[in-house]
Scaffold this motif. Structure first.
Motif, PDB file in Angstrom:
ATOM      1  N   LEU A 163       0.817  -1.214   0.000  1.00  0.00           N
ATOM      2  CA  LEU A 163       0.000   0.000   0.000  1.00  0.00           C
ATOM      3  C   LEU A 163       0.854   1.268   0.000  1.00  0.00           C
ATOM      4  O   LEU A 163       0.479   2.267  -0.616  1.00  0.00           O
ATOM      5  CB  LEU A 163      -0.927   0.003   1.219  1.00  0.00           C
ATOM      6  CG  LEU A 163      -2.125  -0.941   1.177  1.00  0.00           C
ATOM      7  CD1 LEU A 163      -2.861  -0.927   2.511  1.00  0.00           C
ATOM      8  CD2 LEU A 163      -3.074  -0.546   0.048  1.00  0.00           C
ATOM      9  N   LEU A 193       1.787   2.932  -3.349  1.00  0.00           N
ATOM     10  CA  LEU A 193       0.768   3.492  -4.227  1.00  0.00           C
ATOM     11  C   LEU A 193       0.842   5.014  -4.223  1.00  0.00           C
ATOM     12  O   LEU A 193       0.965   5.634  -3.169  1.00  0.00           O
ATOM     13  CB  LEU A 193      -0.624   3.037  -3.787  1.00  0.00           C
ATOM     14  CG  LEU A 193      -0.897   1.531  -3.840  1.00  0.00           C
ATOM     15  CD1 LEU A 193      -2.291   1.233  -3.310  1.00  0.00           C
ATOM     16  CD2 LEU A 193      -0.732   1.005  -5.251  1.00  0.00           C
ATOM     17  N   LEU A 246      -4.983   7.326  -5.784  1.00  0.00           N
ATOM     18  CA  LEU A 246      -5.987   6.917  -4.805  1.00  0.00           C
ATOM     19  C   LEU A 246      -7.146   7.904  -4.692  1.00  0.00           C
ATOM     20  O   LEU A 246      -8.200   7.547  -4.162  1.00  0.00           O
ATOM     21  CB  LEU A 246      -5.335   6.761  -3.430  1.00  0.00           C
ATOM     22  CG  LEU A 246      -4.325   5.620  -3.285  1.00  0.00           C
ATOM     23  CD1 LEU A 246      -3.647   5.690  -1.921  1.00  0.00           C
ATOM     24  CD2 LEU A 246      -5.018   4.273  -3.446  1.00  0.00           C
ATOM     25  N   LEU A 248     -10.537   6.846  -6.184  1.00  0.00           N
ATOM     26  CA  LEU A 248     -11.141   5.767  -5.404  1.00  0.00           C
ATOM     27  C   LEU A 248     -11.700   6.293  -4.089  1.00  0.00           C
ATOM     28  O   LEU A 248     -12.790   5.897  -3.662  1.00  0.00           O
ATOM     29  CB  LEU A 248     -10.091   4.686  -5.134  1.00  0.00           C
ATOM     30  CG  LEU A 248     -10.592   3.358  -4.577  1.00  0.00           C
ATOM     31  CD1 LEU A 248     -11.591   2.715  -5.511  1.00  0.00           C
ATOM     32  CD2 LEU A 248      -9.422   2.422  -4.314  1.00  0.00           C
ATOM     33  N   PHE A 249     -10.995   7.201  -3.435  1.00  0.00           N
ATOM     34  CA  PHE A 249     -11.477   7.784  -2.183  1.00  0.00           C
ATOM     35  C   PHE A 249     -12.748   8.603  -2.411  1.00  0.00           C
ATOM     36  O   PHE A 249     -13.635   8.629  -1.556  1.00  0.00           O
ATOM     37  CB  PHE A 249     -10.390   8.659  -1.562  1.00  0.00           C
ATOM     38  CG  PHE A 249      -9.349   7.887  -0.807  1.00  0.00           C
ATOM     39  CD1 PHE A 249      -9.340   6.501  -0.825  1.00  0.00           C
ATOM     40  CD2 PHE A 249      -8.364   8.538  -0.085  1.00  0.00           C
ATOM     41  CE1 PHE A 249      -8.380   5.777  -0.136  1.00  0.00           C
ATOM     42  CE2 PHE A 249      -7.397   7.832   0.604  1.00  0.00           C
ATOM     43  CZ  PHE A 249      -7.411   6.450   0.576  1.00  0.00           C
TER      44      PHE A 249
END
Length: 272
Positions: A122, A125, A130, A133-134
């Motif tokens: 993780l 990344l 991200l 996606l968040f």
């Protein structure tokens, strides 16, 4: 008779008091200000002569005036409070997660086998990858920004706690066993205290990452905060306001780091 009187002659067997050490207050090293002031001076000179156009970067004097105007209007204060709240909440969440995972992974081989691999995956990344996606998970409110800060904070703290616990000196562990310490007592009196210095280093690193994460999070779908102030200024080509926001970010990072260093000096006073 010797020139030394009996009253001033030390008695055999009597401990002699060590001379008291007076704390010396050192003046700050003014040489560290030479290069920053020189950079600002060259910046102002380039802006005043037209070598640096205002639409590319405003002069330091213009930036200073804009900062004062934003502070007087209350706009800068409101953005400051919003960003500080996001960092505080995200840091607390990320610090708790990083500490717990670091302790579990550092104390147990099974914990390291189960926790360390996904954490290592993780942490590689990129934040920008991200964010979509968040947004899908948490929406466009405060949650994705806080989650991004918490995620950035947890990794440096996890790595430092895990490494500090694993790096406990075997001699100390052996000595605690000889003294009859239980497993809990060894953890409390030997392992965790020896991990404090590197854990505080992780806290300093985590604070730096927290502000970087906030800058990334506030650049997207923000309606308040320093990032919103910068984005709004970008739309109107206000480079002076952009620089004001960046300077505030930098000052906040320096202040929080200084507070942790002060805590570090007090907590590690026993090291001398």
């Amino acid at each position: 008779m010797s020139g030394t009187s009996l009253a001033t002659r030390p008695v055999v067997g009597q401990p002699v008091a060590a001379p008291s050490k007076r704390r010396r207050w050192r003046l700050p090293d003014l040489r560290r200000w030479i290069s920053p002031l020189a950079i600002v001076g060259l910046w102002q000179l380039a802006s005043g002569t037209g070598l640096l156009p205002a639409d590319k970067l405003s002069s330091p004097w213009t930036v200073l005036r804009s900062g004062v105007e934003l502070a007087r209007s209350g706009e800068l204060g409101e953005a400051f409070v919003v960003s500080l709240r996001r960092v505080a909440v995200g840091f607390v969440i990320g610090a708790v997660v990083g500490l717990v995972l670091g302790i579990v992974s550092g104390l147990s081989k099974w914990g390291a086998a189960l926790v360390d691999p996904p954490v290592q995956m993780l942490r590689t990344l990129p934040f920008l990858g991200l964010i979509p996606l968040f947004i899908l998970w948490f929406g466009i409110g405060e949650e994705p920004k806080i989650a991004l800060v918490a995620l950035g904070v947890s990794f440096p703290l996890y790595l430092n706690v895990h490494s500090a616990i694993r790096g406990t000196e075997p001699q100390l562990i052996d000595a605690s066993r000889v003294l009859g310490f239980t497993r809990v007592e060894r953890l409390r009196h030997v392992v965790l205290p020896s991990a404090v210095p590197q854990t505080l280093v992780g806290v300093r690193q985590s604070l730096g990452v927290a502000w970087l994460s906030l800058i990334v999070g506030e650049q997207i779908n923000a309606d308040a905060g320093l990032g919103y102030l910068i984005n709004n200024a970008r739309d109107f080509l206000r480079t002076d306001v952009i620089v004001v926001g960046l300077v505030v970010y930098a000052i906040l990072g320096l202040v929080t780091d200084a507070l942790v260093r002060l805590l570090e000096r007090r907590a590690l006073r026993w090291r001398g």
